[in-house]
Design a protein around this motif. Structure first.
Motif, mmCIF file in Angstrom:
data_model
loop_
_atom_site.group_PDB
_atom_site.id
_atom_site.type_symbol
_atom_site.label_atom_id
_atom_site.label_comp_id
_atom_site.label_asym_id
_atom_site.label_seq_id
_atom_site.Cartn_x
_atom_site.Cartn_y
_atom_site.Cartn_z
ATOM 1 N N GLU A 1 0.831 -1.202 0.000
ATOM 2 C CA GLU A 1 0.000 0.000 0.000
ATOM 3 C C GLU A 1 0.864 1.249 0.000
ATOM 4 O O GLU A 1 1.812 1.361 0.780
ATOM 5 C CB GLU A 1 -0.911 0.022 1.229
ATOM 6 C CG GLU A 1 -2.226 -0.701 1.049
ATOM 7 C CD GLU A 1 -3.238 -0.287 2.099
ATOM 8 O OE1 GLU A 1 -3.975 0.694 1.871
ATOM 9 O OE2 GLU A 1 -3.282 -0.937 3.145
ATOM 10 N N ALA A 2 0.541 2.199 -0.865
ATOM 11 C CA ALA A 2 1.335 3.428 -0.965
ATOM 12 C C ALA A 2 1.309 4.223 0.336
ATOM 13 O O ALA A 2 2.300 4.849 0.713
ATOM 14 C CB ALA A 2 0.818 4.291 -2.117
ATOM 15 N N VAL A 3 0.164 4.199 1.044
ATOM 16 C CA VAL A 3 0.056 4.978 2.284
ATOM 17 C C VAL A 3 0.930 4.425 3.393
ATOM 18 O O VAL A 3 1.185 5.111 4.392
ATOM 19 C CB VAL A 3 -1.411 5.042 2.768
ATOM 20 C CG1 VAL A 3 -2.267 5.843 1.819
ATOM 21 C CG2 VAL A 3 -1.986 3.642 2.976
ATOM 22 N N SER A 4 1.403 3.180 3.244
ATOM 23 C CA SER A 4 2.260 2.583 4.279
ATOM 24 C C SER A 4 3.720 2.962 4.107
ATOM 25 O O SER A 4 4.552 2.651 4.960
ATOM 26 C CB SER A 4 2.124 1.055 4.257
ATOM 27 O OG SER A 4 2.724 0.508 3.075
ATOM 28 N N LEU A 5 4.042 3.641 3.003
ATOM 29 C CA LEU A 5 5.425 4.024 2.741
ATOM 30 C C LEU A 5 5.852 5.174 3.637
ATOM 31 O O LEU A 5 5.027 5.932 4.151
ATOM 32 C CB LEU A 5 5.588 4.440 1.278
ATOM 33 C CG LEU A 5 5.254 3.393 0.211
ATOM 34 C CD1 LEU A 5 5.313 4.034 -1.170
ATOM 35 C CD2 LEU A 5 6.205 2.212 0.290
ATOM 36 N N SER A 6 7.155 5.331 3.816
ATOM 37 C CA SER A 6 7.671 6.471 4.562
ATOM 38 C C SER A 6 7.442 7.751 3.756
ATOM 39 O O SER A 6 7.123 7.703 2.561
ATOM 40 C CB SER A 6 9.174 6.298 4.834
ATOM 41 O OG SER A 6 9.914 6.425 3.623
ATOM 42 N N GLY A 7 7.601 8.903 4.410
ATOM 43 C CA GLY A 7 7.413 10.182 3.717
ATOM 44 C C GLY A 7 8.302 10.308 2.498
ATOM 45 O O GLY A 7 7.872 10.751 1.428
ATOM 46 N N GLY A 8 9.560 9.905 2.636
ATOM 47 C CA GLY A 8 10.494 9.975 1.519
ATOM 48 C C GLY A 8 10.116 9.042 0.385
ATOM 49 O O GLY A 8 10.227 9.383 -0.793
ATOM 50 N N GLU A 9 9.643 7.833 0.746
ATOM 51 C CA GLU A 9 9.245 6.866 -0.281
ATOM 52 C C GLU A 9 7.999 7.354 -1.035
ATOM 53 O O GLU A 9 7.892 7.165 -2.253
ATOM 54 C CB GLU A 9 8.977 5.509 0.369
ATOM 55 C CG GLU A 9 10.239 4.799 0.832
ATOM 56 C CD GLU A 9 9.942 3.525 1.599
ATOM 57 O OE1 GLU A 9 10.649 2.536 1.389
ATOM 58 O OE2 GLU A 9 9.001 3.533 2.416
ATOM 59 N N GLN A 10 7.072 7.987 -0.333
ATOM 60 C CA GLN A 10 5.884 8.512 -1.002
ATOM 61 C C GLN A 10 6.258 9.629 -1.976
ATOM 62 O O GLN A 10 5.686 9.734 -3.066
ATOM 63 C CB GLN A 10 4.879 9.014 0.031
ATOM 64 C CG GLN A 10 4.209 7.896 0.810
ATOM 65 C CD GLN A 10 3.015 8.379 1.613
ATOM 66 O OE1 GLN A 10 2.244 9.203 1.158
ATOM 67 N NE2 GLN A 10 2.873 7.851 2.832
ATOM 68 N N THR A 11 7.220 10.477 -1.575
ATOM 69 C CA THR A 11 7.687 11.520 -2.483
ATOM 70 C C THR A 11 8.318 10.903 -3.726
ATOM 71 O O THR A 11 8.083 11.354 -4.851
ATOM 72 C CB THR A 11 8.703 12.427 -1.779
ATOM 73 O OG1 THR A 11 8.087 13.043 -0.655
ATOM 74 C CG2 THR A 11 9.218 13.515 -2.722
ATOM 75 N N ARG A 12 9.120 9.850 -3.530
ATOM 76 C CA ARG A 12 9.742 9.168 -4.664
ATOM 77 C C ARG A 12 8.693 8.572 -5.602
ATOM 78 O O ARG A 12 8.807 8.657 -6.827
ATOM 79 C CB ARG A 12 10.671 8.067 -4.160
ATOM 80 C CG ARG A 12 12.035 8.564 -3.722
ATOM 81 C CD ARG A 12 12.767 7.560 -2.858
ATOM 82 N NE ARG A 12 12.756 6.212 -3.395
ATOM 83 C CZ ARG A 12 12.987 5.130 -2.654
ATOM 84 N NH1 ARG A 12 13.218 5.246 -1.362
ATOM 85 N NH2 ARG A 12 12.988 3.943 -3.194
#
Length: 382
Positions: A106-117
């Protein structure tokens, strides 16, 4: 390749939102016309746009793989690029450090940096004619930042980048748009060239302002002296000089750009020598280990940087130490008289319905109005 610069609140992000049609320049939130909102935005025919917001929000249930589809029209992508969408998605995800095992995550489970990437990958996959990036370097690790710089330097379209990262701008942009005091000025060159030209321009403006102020002061002294003679001829000469002063087009004093936060961190109580002891901390999510056996000691006065690739557990480590997240194993201990303060990526301590004054007064009820206002002023809020 255009860098858009200016102080916080100058309107940089607003400009991108207007270009993208997210805000109507002729309307305010209530839907009524607003006098100082005006103007038009026009594009060349068949121009495509890509837009990275400061904070991208993915819907719950959306996988990493599906998140890439949000910004891409598959038919348009195939027509413009000549190879399959699936191959393009895999290439982008691999370049951004997402392995195949993470495609269903799930995209929402990613860290802040990973979501930006991930949001970067989605907008770059579209390969638009005009790419608008709002603070693209926020939360990026060093390797991803280097990859982004290389990708943007070879990008075939037009770039509009809002950023406070002068080193990033220096490596990418060929022109700078500065928003200051409600006006936009254009400078040719990279950020360093802009900064040099801006200083020269400000110095020239300041000299002109000071020279005019000196001349005005001199004329006012002459006028006062002529009036003191109390003779008709002298009074007429004084009145003539006053009219001349009234006709002068006054030069505005250049804005002070050297304002800095008056930040002083002084503990209310001095702690013991041992500030933090961490022993064999381990943490993982959904069967994936972030880190194991983390141990370290911090002494009073030390300044420690926690670095690593996105998703390696840096923020999680801070949350464990501040008690917001439990470790899977291991322990930590704060020293005598140690208090922690935590500044998080998402600013979750703030309340969107509160004023700036209320944010401080509600958390620190013992502070009087004067101290609260002085605190806000120290951080350039007036």
């Amino acid at each position: 390749r255009i860098g858009i610069v200016g102080v916080n609140g100058a309107g940089k992000s607003t400009l991108l939102k207007l270009i993208m049609g997210e805000w109507d320049p002729s309307l305010i939130a209530s839907g009524e016309a607003y006098e100082k909102d005006s103007g038009n935005i026009a594009f060349s025919r068949d121009i495509t746009l890509g837009y990275l917001k400061q904070r991208e929000h993915f819907s719950p249930g959306t996988s990493v793989w599906a998140a890439l589809d949000a910004k891409v029209d598959p038919d348009e992508f195939r027509e413009r690029n000549g190879y399959s969408l699936e191959k393009g998605k895999k290439g982008i995800l691999t370049s951004l450090g997402f392995g195949e095992v993470s495609y269903d995550q799930e995209a929402v489970s990613l860290s802040g940096g990973e979501q930006t990437r991930l949001a970067l990958g989605a907008v770059l996959l579209k390969e638009p004619d005009i790419l608008l990036l709002d603070e693209p370097t926020n939360h990026l690790d060093i390797l991803t930042l280097q990859w982004l710089e290389n990708r943007l330097r070879s990008y075939r379209g037009t770039l509009l980048i809002v950023s406070h990262d002068r080193y990033f701008l220096d490596r990418i942009v060929t022109k700078v748009f500065e928003i200051e005091d409600g006006r936009l000025s254009v400078f040719t060159g990279d950020y360093s060239t802009y900064a040099r030209k801006k200083k020269e321009l400000r110095d020239t403006q300041m000299r002109a302002y000071l020279n005019q102020q000196a001349e005005i002061a001199h004329q006012e002294q002459v006028i006062d002296k002529l009036k003191s003679f109390n003779r008709e001829k002298s009074i007429k000469r004084a009145e003539s000089r006053e009219k001349m002063l009234d006709r002068i087009e006054r030069i505005d004093k250049p804005a002070d750009t050297d304002q800095a936060m008056k930040l002083k961190i002084t503990p209310s109580i001095i702690s013991g020598r041992d500030v933090l002891q961490v022993s064999q901390l381990s943490k993982g999510y959904d069967g994936i280990s972030l880190f194991t056996g983390v141990s370290f000691d911090i002494r009073r006065g030390e300044r420690v940087a926690v670095i690593g690739d996105n998703g390696t557990g840096k923020t999680t480590l801070l949350k464990i130490i501040t008690g917001l997240t439990a470790a899977d194993s291991g322990s930590f201990r704060l020293g005598v008289n140690v208090k922690t303060g935590y500044y998080d990526q998402e600013h979750q301590v703030l309340h969107p319905d509160k004023t700036l004054f209320q944010e401080i007064s509600d958390d620190y009820p013992e502070m009087d109005n004067t101290r609260i206002r002085n605190t806000l002023a120290a951080f350039l809020f007036y």
